[in-house]
Scaffold this motif. Structure first.
Motif, PDB file in Angstrom:
ATOM      1  N   VAL A  97      -8.289   1.583   5.312  1.00  9.78           N
ATOM      2  CA  VAL A  97      -9.288   1.036   6.232  1.00  9.78           C
ATOM      3  C   VAL A  97     -10.400   2.059   6.433  1.00  9.78           C
ATOM      4  O   VAL A  97     -11.594   1.727   6.416  1.00  9.78           O
ATOM      5  CB  VAL A  97      -8.634   0.652   7.578  1.00  9.78           C
TER       6      VAL A  97
ATOM      7  N   THR B 144       0.833  -1.206   0.000  1.00  8.09           N
ATOM      8  CA  THR B 144       0.000   0.000   0.000  1.00  8.09           C
ATOM      9  C   THR B 144       0.868   1.257   0.000  1.00  8.09           C
ATOM     10  O   THR B 144       0.591   2.212   0.731  1.00  8.09           O
ATOM     11  CB  THR B 144      -0.964   0.010   1.205  1.00  8.09           C
TER      12      THR B 144
ATOM     13  N   ALA C 171      -1.572   1.200   5.924  1.00 10.46           N
ATOM     14  CA  ALA C 171      -2.875   0.769   5.404  1.00 10.46           C
ATOM     15  C   ALA C 171      -4.034   1.508   6.057  1.00 10.46           C
ATOM     16  O   ALA C 171      -5.184   1.377   5.619  1.00 10.46           O
ATOM     17  CB  ALA C 171      -3.045  -0.734   5.601  1.00 10.46           C
TER      18      ALA C 171
ATOM     19  N   HIS D 209      -8.235  -4.708   6.438  1.00 11.24           N
ATOM     20  CA  HIS D 209      -6.782  -4.806   6.611  1.00 11.24           C
ATOM     21  C   HIS D 209      -6.440  -6.084   7.365  1.00 11.24           C
ATOM     22  O   HIS D 209      -6.985  -6.346   8.431  1.00 11.24           O
ATOM     23  CB  HIS D 209      -6.265  -3.586   7.383  1.00 11.24           C
TER      24      HIS D 209
ATOM     25  N   TRP E  30      -2.879  -5.553   2.508  1.00 14.07           N
ATOM     26  CA  TRP E  30      -1.773  -5.946   3.402  1.00 14.07           C
ATOM     27  C   TRP E  30      -0.572  -5.093   3.050  1.00 14.07           C
ATOM     28  O   TRP E  30      -0.336  -4.779   1.871  1.00 14.07           O
ATOM     29  CB  TRP E  30      -1.420  -7.421   3.200  1.00 14.07           C
TER      30      TRP E  30
END
Length: 320
Positions: free
Chosen positions: A61, A29, A57, A67, A50
């Motif tokens: 979310v 990410t 991340a 996540h 992930w």
């Protein structure tokens, strides 16, 4: 190896996978991986993410992604895995210990790497029981999801066809280059070869103007027109290279070679470091020494790829 002269470009509008939300897992990410995950979320696909550094991340979310801290759990969340790490090696290192979760799933990489790296990774993915497709995004993260954003892929055509509808969330210009899994890496390297020299040329121009107190933005419109002119000549130059007929362009090697002293004088006058030109000047000098001064600048391909010339290719057509 795929020997098609020009890779076919897909013109599909998407398959049945576009008609329903397909769960997608995005590995990595960073700036590009985040853009991919955001595009999948925007298209309505349940998205699991992930990252090796978990806190990166968090924005995803907030946007609705699921996540998973363990990569094995992220893989288990769906059948389509999009890996967007820096390289094939980084992808493989990330997946170490979770190989068993790849069996029966589709793994698509969108990262940098050499064709050899892509072939090695493809063999490894197959050994893990995964269906594999290697891709490349020819744009910046902000362009992900745009209708004209180009992505190309190499690998099994069936894998591409099965997931084209989902992949279209990432960009509207999707191309399947062929069955060889290293084709995206090959084209990524070939097309990307123009990037750094072009940027350096622009930066040099900006430095020359700065020496006179002139802002770089003043030359942007002129640079665009210059690049458009070069764009218009690419088909002609490609034709000369493919035909090994270095007579049609009209811009000779000697023309560029004779300008070397002016480059050096310009740099000295403006106080701009021009040493990045040195390898180019050396290449031009070798071409002139070989008697290629009257040939088009495209004949430099003969020096860049001497092995191809020695392998029995047709000799270039001589000037009348």
């Amino acid at each position: 190896m795929n020997t098609t002269a020009e890779p076919p470009r897909t013109a599909h509008t998407g398959g049945s996978s576009a008609d329903r939300p397909i769960p997608v897992t995005v590995l990595g990410t960073g700036s590009m991986g985040r853009a991919l995950a955001e595009a999948f979320l925007a298209a309505g696909h349940p998205t699991t993410v992930w990252n090796r550094t978990p806190h990166r991340a968090a924005p995803l979310v907030t946007a609705g992604a699921d996540h998973r801290l363990a990569i094995a759990d992220a893989l288990a969340a769906g059948s389509l895995i999009i890996s967007c790490t820096t390289t094939f090696r980084a992808a493989r290192e990330s997946l170490t210990g979770a190989e068993s979760q790849l069996a029966g799933r589709t793994l698509i990489t969108l990262n940098s790497g050499t064709p050899a790296d892509a072939r090695e990774f493809a063999a490894w993915a197959r050994d893990c029981g995964a269906r594999f497709l290697a891709g490349a995004i020819k744009n910046v993260p902000a362009a992900v999801g745009k209708p004209d954003t180009l992505l190309y892929f190499g690998g099994e055509r069936a894998v591409f066809d099965n997931h084209e509808g989902v992949l279209r969330a990432l960009g509207g210009d999707l191309v399947h280059l062929g069955e060889d899994p290293d084709l995206a890496a090959l084209y990524e390297s070939a097309v990307g070869a123009t990037l750094l020299p072009t940027l350096l040329g622009f930066f040099e121009g900006a430095a020359l103007l700065a020496a006179r107190g002139i802002p770089a933005r003043s030359m942007v419109s002129y640079s665009v027109k210059w690049l458009q002119m070069i764009e218009s000549l690419l088909p002609l130059m490609a034709g000369e290279i493919d035909d090994r007929d270095f007579t049609r362009l009209g811009s000779s090697i000697a023309l560029f070679h004779d300008a070397i002293p002016y480059d050096e004088q310009l740099g000295a006058e403006a106080g701009v470091d021009m040493t990045w030109h040195d390898p180019i000047h050396e290449l031009l000098g070798r071409a002139v020494a070989e008697g290629r001064g009257d040939q088009s600048i495209t004949a430099l391909i003969e020096l860049l790829a001497p092995a191809a010339r020695a392998a029995g290719g047709r000799e270039p057509r001589k000037e009348a």
